[in-house]
Design an enzyme around this catalytic site. Structure first.
Site, PDB file in Angstrom:
ATOM      1  N   GLY A 192       5.104   0.631   8.983  1.00 50.53           N
ATOM      2  CA  GLY A 192       6.059  -0.167   9.686  1.00 50.53           C
ATOM      3  C   GLY A 192       7.353  -0.794   9.194  1.00 50.53           C
ATOM      4  O   GLY A 192       8.169  -1.281   9.255  1.00 50.53           O
ATOM      5  N   ASP A 193       7.205  -0.761   7.586  1.00 49.63           N
ATOM      6  CA  ASP A 193       8.368  -0.875   6.637  1.00 49.63           C
ATOM      7  C   ASP A 193       8.355  -0.150   5.541  1.00 49.63           C
ATOM      8  O   ASP A 193       8.624  -0.402   4.373  1.00 49.63           O
ATOM      9  CB  ASP A 193       8.183  -2.464   6.120  1.00 49.63           C
ATOM     10  CG  ASP A 193       9.514  -2.953   5.527  1.00 49.63           C
ATOM     11  OD1 ASP A 193      10.331  -2.323   5.494  1.00 49.63           O
ATOM     12  OD2 ASP A 193       9.272  -3.993   4.806  1.00 49.63           O
ATOM     13  N   LEU A 194       8.436   1.248   5.882  1.00 48.96           N
ATOM     14  CA  LEU A 194       8.166   2.383   4.783  1.00 48.96           C
ATOM     15  C   LEU A 194       9.515   2.836   4.185  1.00 48.96           C
ATOM     16  O   LEU A 194       9.902   3.913   3.839  1.00 48.96           O
ATOM     17  CB  LEU A 194       7.427   3.194   5.181  1.00 48.96           C
ATOM     18  CG  LEU A 194       6.682   4.449   4.311  1.00 48.96           C
ATOM     19  CD1 LEU A 194       5.932   3.636   3.341  1.00 48.96           C
ATOM     20  CD2 LEU A 194       5.971   5.572   5.060  1.00 48.96           C
ATOM     21  N   ASN A 198       8.211   0.519  -0.959  1.00 46.43           N
ATOM     22  CA  ASN A 198       7.103   0.161  -0.605  1.00 46.43           C
ATOM     23  C   ASN A 198       6.134   1.271  -0.667  1.00 46.43           C
ATOM     24  O   ASN A 198       4.897   1.497  -0.129  1.00 46.43           O
ATOM     25  CB  ASN A 198       7.188  -0.407   0.763  1.00 46.43           C
ATOM     26  CG  ASN A 198       7.471  -1.725   0.831  1.00 46.43           C
ATOM     27  OD1 ASN A 198       7.583  -2.418   0.008  1.00 46.43           O
ATOM     28  ND2 ASN A 198       7.884  -2.131   2.399  1.00 46.43           N
TER      29      ASN A 198
END
Length: 286
Positions: A192-194, A198
Site C-alpha cells: 500500500g505504500d511501496l 520501504n
C-alpha cells in the site's frame, strides 16, 4: 545521535529483556527511530513517539496480516507494539543485487496471489505516513473503492495546493474510474505504500517495511515502486510477471495507481508535487 529518554525502559518492558544500549537514528514524521542492543547481542529496530496508538497499531496489524500470506512472505516479525512504540527485528542493510531483486519479484507475486482477502480495505484504521486512510471494507470492486476511499479524500486534502482546473481534472478521473481501471481483479494483500524507501535490502533479499497494508489492487504496489525509482525494478517486474502474469495494459494504468500517492505528497508537502499529480491524472485519462 542520543536516544529519546525512556526508550530503553519501554523496550525492556515490552520485550521482557534487558537492554544494553540504545542509539538514536533520527526521526520520521512524528516518531523517533532507534537501534537497541539487547542482552545476549540481539538487536532490534524501534519506533517511538509520545502517542501514536493508531499509527503503530495499523503498522503492526498490517505487517502481521501480510505475513499471514504464508511462508516466505517478505515482511519482518512484529516483536512488540503499543501506543508509544513499535519494535521489529534489526535488519542489516545490504546492497541490492539482481538475484535479490528477482527473488523479491517472485515473493511479491506470491504475497499478492496467495491467501487473497475477500474484500477491499482492511479491518483496522489505516494510515499513510501520519495521515489517516479510510480502510472501510467493501465488496463492490476495486474501482469505486479506490475512487471513494483513496482519490476523493486526498483530492480534498490536496486541493488547497491545486488550481480549480487541476481539481476538475482529478474529478474526471474519479468519474471515469470504471473505464480506466482495466480488467476486474480480485483483492490482493498489498503493502500500500511501496516506494523504494520501504523496501529494505538485507542478506540476499528485500523485506517490506512501513506498510499501509490493505486488500487492494496488486498493480498499486508495482506502480508505487516505479514512482520514485527502485533498484533493479526491471528484474523485479520480470520475475513478478513470470510468476503471476499481469493483465494486458497494466503499464498504461501505472499513472492511475500513482495518482493517490502523489495526492498524498501534495497534501503532506505542498505544491512541489502538484505538477506530478496533475500529469498522473492527465496520463490516467489517456
Amino acid at each position: 545521535m542520543p536516544a529519546t529518554p525512556g526508550v530503553r525502559e519501554r523496550v525492556e518492558r515490552l520485550l521482557g529483556s534487558p537492554v544494553e544500549s540504545v542509539a538514536g537514528l533520527g526521526s520520521s514524521h512524528a516518531w523517533t527511530l532507534h537501534r537497541a542492543s539487547l542482552a545476549g547481542g540481539r538487536e532490534v529496530f524501534v519506533k517511538a513517539a509520545p502517542d501514536q496508538a493508531g499509527v503503530f497499531a495499523a503498522e503492526a496489524a498490517g505487517l502481521r496480516w501480510l505475513g499471514e500470506a504464508g511462508p516466505g512472505t517478505p515482511v519482518p516479525d512484529v516483536l512488540a507494539a503499543d501506543d508509544r512504540m513499535l519494535v521489529l527485528p534489526w535488519l542489516p542493510s545490504a546492497s541490492p543485487t539482481r538475484d535479490a531483486a528477482e527473488r523479491f519479484g517472485r515473493e511479491l507475486a506470491a504475497l499478492h496471489t496467495r491467501a487473497r482477502p475477500d474484500v477491499y480495505g482492511a479491518p483496522w484504521d489505516g494510515f499513510i505516513a501520519d495521515l489517516p486512510l479510510d480502510n472501510t471494507l467493501d465488496d463492490r470492486g476495486w474501482p469505486r473503492w479506490y475512487a471513494e476511499r483513496r482519490l476523493e479524500p486526498f483530492l480534498r486534502r490536496a486541493e488547497r495546493h491545486l488550481s480549480p482546473d487541476d481539481v476538475r481534472l482529478v474529478e474526471r478521473v474519479i468519474a471515469g474510474i470504471e473505464d480506466l481501471a482495466g480488467p476486474p481483479e480480485p483483492p490482493s494483500r498489498i503493502h500500500g505504500d511501496l516506494w523504494s524507501g520501504n523496501v529494505q535490502w538485507t542478506d540476499g533479499r528485500a523485506v517490506l517495511i512501513d506498510p499501509a497494508a490493505h486488500g487492494g489492487h496488486r498493480e498499486t504496489d508495482l506502480a508505487m515502486m516505479a514512482l520514485f525509482g527502485t533498484p533493479y525494478l526491471d528484474r523485479i517486474l520480470a520475475a513478478y510477471d513470470e510468476s503471476a502474469p499481469l493483465a494486458e495494459g497494466w503499464r498504461d494504468r501505472v499513472p492511475l495507481h500513482q495518482l493517490h500517492p502523489l495526492l498524498v505528497h501534495v497534501a503532506l508537502f505542498g505544491g512541489s508535487y502538484r505538477d506530478s499529480a496533475v500529469e498522473a491524472a492527465r496520463s490516467a485519462l489517456g
